[in-house]
Structures are given as structure tokens and as C-alpha cells.
Design a protein around this motif. Structure first.
Motif, PDB file in Angstrom:
ATOM      1  N   MET A   1       0.953  -1.222   0.044  1.00 41.12           N
ATOM      2  CA  MET A   1       0.030   0.054   0.108  1.00 41.12           C
ATOM      3  C   MET A   1       0.532   1.288   0.166  1.00 41.12           C
ATOM      4  O   MET A   1       0.531   2.345  -0.624  1.00 41.12           O
ATOM      5  CB  MET A   1      -0.933  -0.250   1.100  1.00 41.12           C
TER       6      MET A   1
ATOM      7  N   SER B   1      -8.009  -1.994  -0.355  1.00 38.30           N
ATOM      8  CA  SER B   1      -7.445  -0.712   0.226  1.00 38.30           C
ATOM      9  C   SER B   1      -7.073   0.362  -0.837  1.00 38.30           C
ATOM     10  O   SER B   1      -7.104   1.520  -0.440  1.00 38.30           O
ATOM     11  CB  SER B   1      -6.154  -1.164   1.102  1.00 38.30           C
ATOM     12  N   THR B   2      -6.939  -0.333  -1.906  1.00 35.97           N
ATOM     13  CA  THR B   2      -6.661   0.665  -3.006  1.00 35.97           C
ATOM     14  C   THR B   2      -7.699   1.584  -3.555  1.00 35.97           C
ATOM     15  O   THR B   2      -7.703   2.544  -3.638  1.00 35.97           O
ATOM     16  CB  THR B   2      -5.887  -0.108  -4.213  1.00 35.97           C
TER      17      THR B   2
ATOM     18  N   THR C   1     -10.152   2.079  -1.306  1.00 29.83           N
ATOM     19  CA  THR C   1     -10.439   3.024  -0.318  1.00 29.83           C
ATOM     20  C   THR C   1      -9.335   4.472  -0.727  1.00 29.83           C
ATOM     21  O   THR C   1      -9.834   5.413  -0.181  1.00 29.83           O
ATOM     22  CB  THR C   1     -10.159   2.505   1.055  1.00 29.83           C
ATOM     23  N   LEU C   2      -8.184   4.058  -0.894  1.00 27.34           N
ATOM     24  CA  LEU C   2      -7.224   5.227  -1.153  1.00 27.34           C
ATOM     25  C   LEU C   2      -7.924   6.395  -2.087  1.00 27.34           C
ATOM     26  O   LEU C   2      -7.902   7.439  -2.023  1.00 27.34           O
ATOM     27  CB  LEU C   2      -5.807   4.697  -1.612  1.00 27.34           C
TER      28      LEU C   2
ATOM     29  N   SER D   1       2.825  -5.754  -4.217  1.00 25.19           N
ATOM     30  CA  SER D   1       2.718  -6.085  -2.701  1.00 25.19           C
ATOM     31  C   SER D   1       3.753  -7.124  -2.692  1.00 25.19           C
ATOM     32  O   SER D   1       3.590  -8.152  -3.148  1.00 25.19           O
ATOM     33  CB  SER D   1       1.460  -6.357  -2.160  1.00 25.19           C
TER      34      SER D   1
ATOM     35  N   THR E   1     -13.314  -9.873   4.433  1.00 28.37           N
ATOM     36  CA  THR E   1     -12.724  -8.556   3.901  1.00 28.37           C
ATOM     37  C   THR E   1     -13.769  -7.785   2.994  1.00 28.37           C
ATOM     38  O   THR E   1     -13.279  -6.569   3.016  1.00 28.37           O
ATOM     39  CB  THR E   1     -11.654  -9.248   2.860  1.00 28.37           C
TER      40      THR E   1
END
Ligand SMILES: Cc1ncc(COP(=O)(O)O)c(C=O)c1O
Length: 399
Positions: A85, A111-112, A114-115, A203, A348
Motif C-alpha cells: 500500500m 485498500s486501493t 479506499t485510497l 505487494s 474482507t
């Protein structure tokens, strides 16, 4: 001496030996480096010399790790980050200005997303999404302030495949940066730069480490773009530690053999699941039944380590299936020696609205398996007993 084989590059790319003539690279656990004199120090800070100054800027272990990834991906230069991330965030942070616009595949890591949705809008950076089967719609999403096309392939967790060459061609035609998160495939199976990617992000926590030990990330691409990412990161401070760099560099030596075995095991698991009566659908890129089988064969060497399948009986059946697992792990990671089973709809991706979940292939009964390196018979036997312990008649949406 350089080789055209990435197996050799992953093993033989090495920093200069110290005076002890060690065979395996040592760990340089030092936060800073010394200078010969005032002039050496001045010239080093003025970037007139290429040398290590401070481990937030560079260190020998991360240089070795990055150089290996560059050779494997066919990139000129890279920078190593403390996590996947931080690689994603710093890449966008370095290259975008306020008011810029991103076009992204809808099927990207949570998470990407959400970013893109919650953090980049602080700088008025907006994102438009396309569905994986709507590449035709991409050009209609382009705005005067669009800078980037972003995607992952195979996708997480539904294991769909995007046509990288087509994405690369669209990006080139409109002079946009094309950035790919290649973490599911690894450079051993797929090299996005060949399809026109400007930058490739990983990652390293996943298959690059491959043993569930350390977090790490890396971005590689052209020297010009990486220079901007380097200058941003040397100030903002997301550098990978020398210890983690050392671990990851050693891990890359075995990446090709590990990934070969992951893929063998995954194909066996996928074929077993396809034959099981309690399974509705199996998604594995190298199964003939995968909707993008031909495309996967064209752009990937093997099918990867992730298998997704849909269990009959929906969300409750998924939960009961997880509870019946005995040997395999219930964990959030993937790309580990240990096989990991997750049920995205109840874990998740539980917070994502159902309509968006369905758009990205995350149905109520979808199970994701990161197939590990245990003997395939043992992996299959555990899945088999868990599938057979399901009392599907209990579930009203059984079909
Ligand atoms: C496709 C993908 N990209 C990025 C990340 C983020 O990596 P990290 O957990 O190392 O920050 C992950 C983590 O699961 C991932 O699966």
C-alpha cells in the motif's frame, strides 16, 4: 554478466561483495553511511555522486532487491517500500497533482479502492471506474485532467483477467500513464511492461516473500518516472527496511520454482473443485471453463496461485465451509507456502455494498483459495471433507 533468464537474474543479481568475500549478501543494518571528508559529503548531498547517504533514501539491501525486480520485470529503475500500500500511495502521490483524474478497473484491492475513494479526494483527485468486461467504455471516461489508467490482473478475489495489451494501447493513444499492480501474477508469470505498462507495482508481502514473514512493496518502471517517485519518497519516508529487503531479495531467488509449484497445485485444486457436486462455479485462469482462458494463456505463463469458487448455498454455506476447514489456514494473507482460505462476502469485503460486490464478481458464496505448497493431496482432502460436511439443505438459497 547478465542473462535473458529471469531464474538466473533472480539468483545472480547481487550487490558488490564486502572485504569478507561472503557468498550470500550480508544484511546492512545501518541507518546512515559515513563520508570521506566535507567535499565527499557535499557532493553526495548535491546528487553529484551515486552512493548511500541515509537508509530512508537507499541502502544496499533494498538496492539489490529492487535491481532483481527490475531485471525480472524488464524495468529501468525502481524503489522499495515498507508495504504494497505504501508503494501504491507513494506512486500516486508522486505523480499526480491536485485536480487530476484516475481511470481504474472496479476490480482492485480493497485498500486501493479506499485510497481512491476516501484519501486522494482530499487533494481533489477523483477516480472513475470501469468494469472488467467494459474495456470499450474506458475512452468515454477520459477527461481533460485524466492522468492514469490503473488495473490489476488477475483480479482479487474473483480471479478475472484484463486484456493488458488493450489497456496499454488505450493509454498510449491518449498519452496516459498505464500502471499495473502485478502482485497476483508476479514477474515470473506476466511482465506488464511488455504490454505497454509505464509502471508496475507489487505487494512484495505476497508471493515475492512467499512465506508469510514480512511486509514490503516495490514500484518499477522508467528512470524518469521512478526519479519522481524516489524524490517524493525520500522526503515522505515509506522506505523498506534493510532487514525486510534482505529477506525479500533472498526470497526472489526461489520465486520461479515456488510459483511453478503453486501453479501446479492450484490447477489440481481447481480441477478437483470443478468436479465436486457442492461447487457451482470455479474460476482459475488456466481452466478451459474460465471466461478469459484464451487471454490468460496469451499474457500469462501459468495460471497463478489463486483459485476462486462459488459454493452452493450462499453466505451461510460459505461460513460453514470455513468452520469445517481443518488443515488449511483462515487468514487475510495470500501467496504463502501455507494454503489460505477466505470467504470475502462475510469478511474482507463485508463492508462493501452488495451491488458493488456483485459488480466485481464477489458473490455471496465465493471462496478464495491461495493455494500453497503443501502436498496437493492434503490440500484437496481438506477441501473435500469441508465440502462434504456442508448441510446444504439448510440454506434457503441452495441451488
Ligand atoms: C493486489 C494487491 N495489491 C496491494 C496489496 C497491498 O499490499 P500490502 O498488504 O503489502 O500493503 C494487496 C494486499 O493484499 C493486494 O492483494
Amino acid at each position: 554478466m547478465s542473462s535473458k533468464h529471469i531464474e538466473t537474474e533472480a539468483i545472480r543479481t547481487q550487490i558488490e561483495r564486502s572485504q569478507y568475500l561472503e557468498h550470500s549478501s550480508p544484511m546492512y543494518l545501518t541507518s546512515s553511511y559515513v563520508f570521506e571528508d566535507a567535499e565527499d559529503m557535499r557532493a553526495s548531498f548535491a546528487d553529484e555522486k551515486e552512493r548511500n547517504i541515509y537508509s530512508r533514501y537507499s541502502n544496499p539491501n533494498s538496492s539489490e532487491f529492487v535491481e532483481k525486480v527490475c531485471k525480472m520485470e524488464g524495468a529501468e529503475r525502481g524503489y522499495a517500500f515498507a508495504s504494497g500500500m505504501s508503494a501504491v500511495f507513494s506512486t500516486f502521490g508522486a505523480l499526480l497533482d491536485s485536480d487530476d483524474h484516475i481511470i481504474s478497473s472496479r476490480s482492485i484491492f480493497g485498500s486501493t479502492q479506499t485510497l481512491f475513494n476516501n484519501i486522494l479526494p482530499k487533494w481533489n483527485i477523483s477516480t472513475s471506474y470501469f468494469k472488467i468486461d467494459e474495456l470499450d467504455a474506458i475512452e468515454s471516461l477520459i477527461q481533460p485532467n485524466t492522468k492514469v489508467i490503473y488495473a490489476e490482473s488477475p483480479t482479487n478475489p474473483a480471479v478475472d483477467i484484463l486484456d493488458l495489451q488493450r489497456l496499454g494501447d488505450i493509454a498510449k493513444k491518449h498519452n496516459l500513464l498505464f500502471i499495473i499492480d502485478n502482485c497476483f501474477a508476479t514477474p515470473y508469470l506476466q511482465q506488464p511492461i511488455k504490454f505497454g505498462a509505464d509502471l508496475v507495482i507489487h505487494s512484495a508481502t505476497k508471493l515475492m516473500d512467499g512465506q508469510g514473514r514480512v511486509l514490503g512493496g516495490v514500484t518499477v518502471g522508467s528512470s524518469e518516472l521512478i526519479q519522481k517517485i524516489y524524490l517524493f519518497s525520500r522526503i515522505s519516508g515509506p522506505a523498506l527496511s534493510p532487514f525486510n529487503s534482505w529477506v525479500l531479495s533472498k526470497s526472489l531467488e526461489t520465486l520461479p520454482v515456488r510459483v511453478d509449484r503453486h501453479c501446479d497445485n492450484a490447477l489440481k485444486v481447481a480441477m478437483f473443485l470443478e468436479s465436486h457436486e457442492n461447487v457451482k462455479l470455479v474460476k482459475y485462469p488456466f481452466l478451459k471453463s474460465h471466461p478469459q482462458y484464451e487471454l490468460a494463456k496469451k499474457q500469462m505463463k501459468l495460471g497463478g496461485s489463486i483459485v476462486a469458487f462459488e459454493i452452493k448455498g450462499g453466505i451461510e454455506a460459505g461460513r460453514q465451509f470455513l468452520n469445517a476447514i481443518k488443515l488449511l489456514s483462515l487468514s487475510a494473507n495470500l501467496g504463502d507456502t501455507r494454503t489460505i482460505v477466505t470467504h470475502p462476502a462475510s469478511t474482507t469485503h463485508a463492508k462493501i455494498p452488495e451491488a458493488i460486490r456483485l459488480e466485481t464478481g464477489i458473490t455471496a458464496g465465493l471462496i478464495r483459495i491461495s493455494v500453497g505448497l503443501e502436498h496437493p493431496e492434503d490440500i484437496i482432502n481438506d477441501l473435500k471433507q469441508a465440502l462434504e460436511n456442508l448441510n446444504l439443505k439448510l440454506y434457503k438459497n441452495f441451488n
